[in-house]
Design an enzyme around this catalytic site. Sequence first.
Site, PDB file in Angstrom:
ATOM      1  N   LEU A  71       0.559  -0.918  -0.279  1.00  0.00           N
ATOM      2  CA  LEU A  71       0.075   0.054   0.035  1.00  0.00           C
ATOM      3  C   LEU A  71       1.020   1.325   0.136  1.00  0.00           C
ATOM      4  O   LEU A  71       1.570   1.221   0.387  1.00  0.00           O
ATOM      5  CB  LEU A  71      -1.041  -0.061   1.309  1.00  0.00           C
ATOM      6  N   ASP A  72       0.741   2.291  -1.177  1.00  0.00           N
ATOM      7  CA  ASP A  72       1.589   3.206  -0.976  1.00  0.00           C
ATOM      8  C   ASP A  72       1.712   3.780   0.631  1.00  0.00           C
ATOM      9  O   ASP A  72       0.810   3.562   1.522  1.00  0.00           O
ATOM     10  CB  ASP A  72       0.547   3.831  -2.039  1.00  0.00           C
ATOM     11  N   ARG A  73       2.226   5.179   0.727  1.00  0.00           N
ATOM     12  CA  ARG A  73       2.802   5.489   2.263  1.00  0.00           C
ATOM     13  C   ARG A  73       1.193   5.759   2.785  1.00  0.00           C
ATOM     14  O   ARG A  73       1.522   5.821   3.965  1.00  0.00           O
ATOM     15  CB  ARG A  73       3.838   6.183   1.928  1.00  0.00           C
TER      16      ARG A  73
END
Length: 239
Positions: A71-73
Site C-alpha cells: 500500500l502506498d505510504r
Amino acid sequence: MRPEHTYINKDITDADVLYEDNHLIAINKRAGDIVQVDETGDEPLDEKVKRYIAAKYNKPNGAFLGVVHRLDRPVSGVILFAKTSKALDRINKMFKAREMHKTYFAITRQKPHPEAGNLVHWLVKNPQKNVTKAHDKEVQGSLRSELNYKLVGQRDGYSVIEVDPITGRPHQIRVQLSTLGCPIVGDNKYGYPRGSLRKSICLHARRLKFIHPVKNEPIEIVASLPKDGFWDKFEDLVP
C-alpha cells in the site's frame, strides 16, 4: 502558521492485527507507514511485523515474513503478509491470477460523473519523481490498469467512493480517480489543492477477500477506518 506533522514510528500491537493463523497475518496499516524499506530510512512495516511475531512466539532468531502486496505510504488499511514460504508462493500466484479481491474507499471533494463506472487506462510510472501518468491509449512502457467504482454517499460537500481494482498498479486508484476529476482528499501529488498535515490521503483499503492458500476456505478481512477525526464523519457511509 499551522504546525508541521512528522512521522511517528509506532510498534505493532495486538490491536493492529486483523487476522492471523500459522500461514498468514494481516495488519491494519496506519497512513504514514512504509511497507518495505526505502530511501527515507524509516523503519518499514514488514520489520515491525517480524518483531511482533518474534516477540509473541518467542523466536530469538527472528521470524519469517513475506511481502505479497503493498500500500502506498499515505494509504491506510488491510495489508497481508505470509508467515511461511509455502503461503508466500501460493499468495503470490493468487495475486497474479487476480484471485485476491480488494475493496477500497476514497473521499473526494468532487462527485464522480457518472456516479458508477469502469475505468481503463495505460499507466507509466516515473520512478525518479515517483509519479504515475495515465494515458487513454497504450503507449510505450505502459501497463493496462482497470478498476470499477461507485459513489456510495455524500456528506458536508465530500463524496465517498467505493473502488474495486481489477489490476494492481502503482498509484492506480489515485491517478485513475484524478483523471475522472476526483482527486483524493489530501493527495496533492494527483491534483488535490493541498496535502495533509498528517502525511496521509483519504484512501483506505477496507476489505480483502480470497480463498485461503492452505486451508482452502473463504477468508474476508475488514479493516476499520482510521480514528483521525475526519474519517469518523463518514463511518456510517462505508459498508
